[in-house]
Enzyme design. Structure first.
Site, PDB file in Angstrom:
ATOM      1  N   PHE A 163       0.972  -1.072  -0.111  1.00  0.00           N
ATOM      2  CA  PHE A 163       0.098  -0.079   0.015  1.00  0.00           C
ATOM      3  C   PHE A 163       0.839   1.002  -0.169  1.00  0.00           C
ATOM      4  O   PHE A 163       0.666   2.094   0.851  1.00  0.00           O
ATOM      5  CB  PHE A 163      -1.054   0.085   1.174  1.00  0.00           C
ATOM      6  CG  PHE A 163      -1.824  -0.840   1.182  1.00  0.00           C
ATOM      7  CD1 PHE A 163      -3.192  -1.013   0.332  1.00  0.00           C
ATOM      8  CD2 PHE A 163      -1.610  -2.159   1.953  1.00  0.00           C
ATOM      9  CE1 PHE A 163      -4.054  -1.790   0.415  1.00  0.00           C
ATOM     10  CE2 PHE A 163      -2.678  -3.119   1.989  1.00  0.00           C
ATOM     11  CZ  PHE A 163      -3.712  -3.145   1.372  1.00  0.00           C
ATOM     12  N   HIS A 164       1.768   1.210  -0.916  1.00  0.00           N
ATOM     13  CA  HIS A 164       2.485   2.327  -0.911  1.00  0.00           C
ATOM     14  C   HIS A 164       3.262   2.488  -2.475  1.00  0.00           C
ATOM     15  O   HIS A 164       3.452   1.446  -3.224  1.00  0.00           O
ATOM     16  CB  HIS A 164       3.758   2.587   0.176  1.00  0.00           C
ATOM     17  CG  HIS A 164       4.830   1.686  -0.036  1.00  0.00           C
ATOM     18  ND1 HIS A 164       4.652   0.367   0.987  1.00  0.00           N
ATOM     19  CD2 HIS A 164       6.027   1.094  -0.770  1.00  0.00           C
ATOM     20  CE1 HIS A 164       5.710  -0.468   0.559  1.00  0.00           C
ATOM     21  NE2 HIS A 164       6.486   0.128  -0.452  1.00  0.00           N
ATOM     22  N   ALA A 165       3.927   3.890  -2.769  1.00  0.00           N
ATOM     23  CA  ALA A 165       4.694   3.816  -3.992  1.00  0.00           C
ATOM     24  C   ALA A 165       5.916   4.399  -3.450  1.00  0.00           C
ATOM     25  O   ALA A 165       6.146   4.859  -2.242  1.00  0.00           O
ATOM     26  CB  ALA A 165       4.150   4.712  -5.005  1.00  0.00           C
TER      27      ALA A 165
ATOM     28  N   ARG B 226       2.008  -0.211  -4.936  1.00  0.00           N
ATOM     29  CA  ARG B 226       2.060  -1.793  -5.041  1.00  0.00           C
ATOM     30  C   ARG B 226       1.458  -2.452  -3.909  1.00  0.00           C
ATOM     31  O   ARG B 226       1.365  -1.804  -2.717  1.00  0.00           O
ATOM     32  CB  ARG B 226       3.613  -2.395  -5.273  1.00  0.00           C
ATOM     33  CG  ARG B 226       4.453  -2.298  -3.940  1.00  0.00           C
ATOM     34  CD  ARG B 226       5.030  -0.738  -3.532  1.00  0.00           C
ATOM     35  NE  ARG B 226       5.497  -0.288  -4.567  1.00  0.00           N
ATOM     36  CZ  ARG B 226       6.807  -0.234  -4.884  1.00  0.00           C
ATOM     37  NH1 ARG B 226       7.545  -1.040  -4.308  1.00  0.00           N
ATOM     38  NH2 ARG B 226       7.311   0.679  -5.776  1.00  0.00           N
TER      39      ARG B 226
END
Ligand code: TYD
Length: 133
Positions: A48-50, A95
């Site tokens: 849950f991040h980029a 992702r």
């Protein structure tokens, strides 16, 4: 969206398999950090991040899992099921990792040391970030 999956060449013989990864030969960046996830609980979804600049290669060296890639306009789910395949994940890519088998070990090769300021952990911020690019 182009998904780049590397198929590494195992050195196999009667003893079994061995995969060797060298920077700029098998991996397109300097490997500054390696981390891995295991004992991931059933139904857990993480990531849950980029990243603003980090490049990574994800290798499920044991078991299996799935990776959701999202560039802000398109989403793709990539299964990782073999210890000789590596998924390249560029910066500016949201992702999520999920569907971990109980025996899954997901190893990540990263181009930079851990730096919280390189993370974008808010999805709306991510969309804004890629739009401004
Ligand atoms: P976190 O970012 O929550 O993992 P994920 O993106 O897979 O959900 O990381 C979990 C913890 O591990 C968090 O406290 C930060 C720490 N961590 C490090 O110290 N170094 C690292 O290289 C990574 C990836 C995480």
């Amino acid at each position: 969206m182009q998904v780049i999956k590397y198929m590494f060449q195992p050195h196999g013989d009667v003893r079994g398999q061995l995969v060797a990864l060298e920077e700029f030969k098998d991996i397109p960046f300097t490997i500054k950090r390696v981390y891995y996830m295991y004992d991931t609980g059933e139904g857990v979804r993480r990531g849950f991040h980029a990243h603003k600049s980090l490049e990574q290669i994800l290798i499920c060296i044991h078991g299996s899992c799935k990776i959701l890639l999202d560039n802000g306009t398109e989403k793709k789910v990539v299964p990782l099921e073999k210890p000789y395949e590596g998924l390249y994940v560029n910066n500016n890519m949201w992702r999520e990792m999920f569907d971990f088998s109980p025996d899954a070990v997901l190893m990540v090769l990263a181009s930079e040391l851990y730096d919280e300021s390189d993370y974008i952990r808010n999805y709306d911020e991510f969309l804004k970030f890629v739009k401004e690019k």
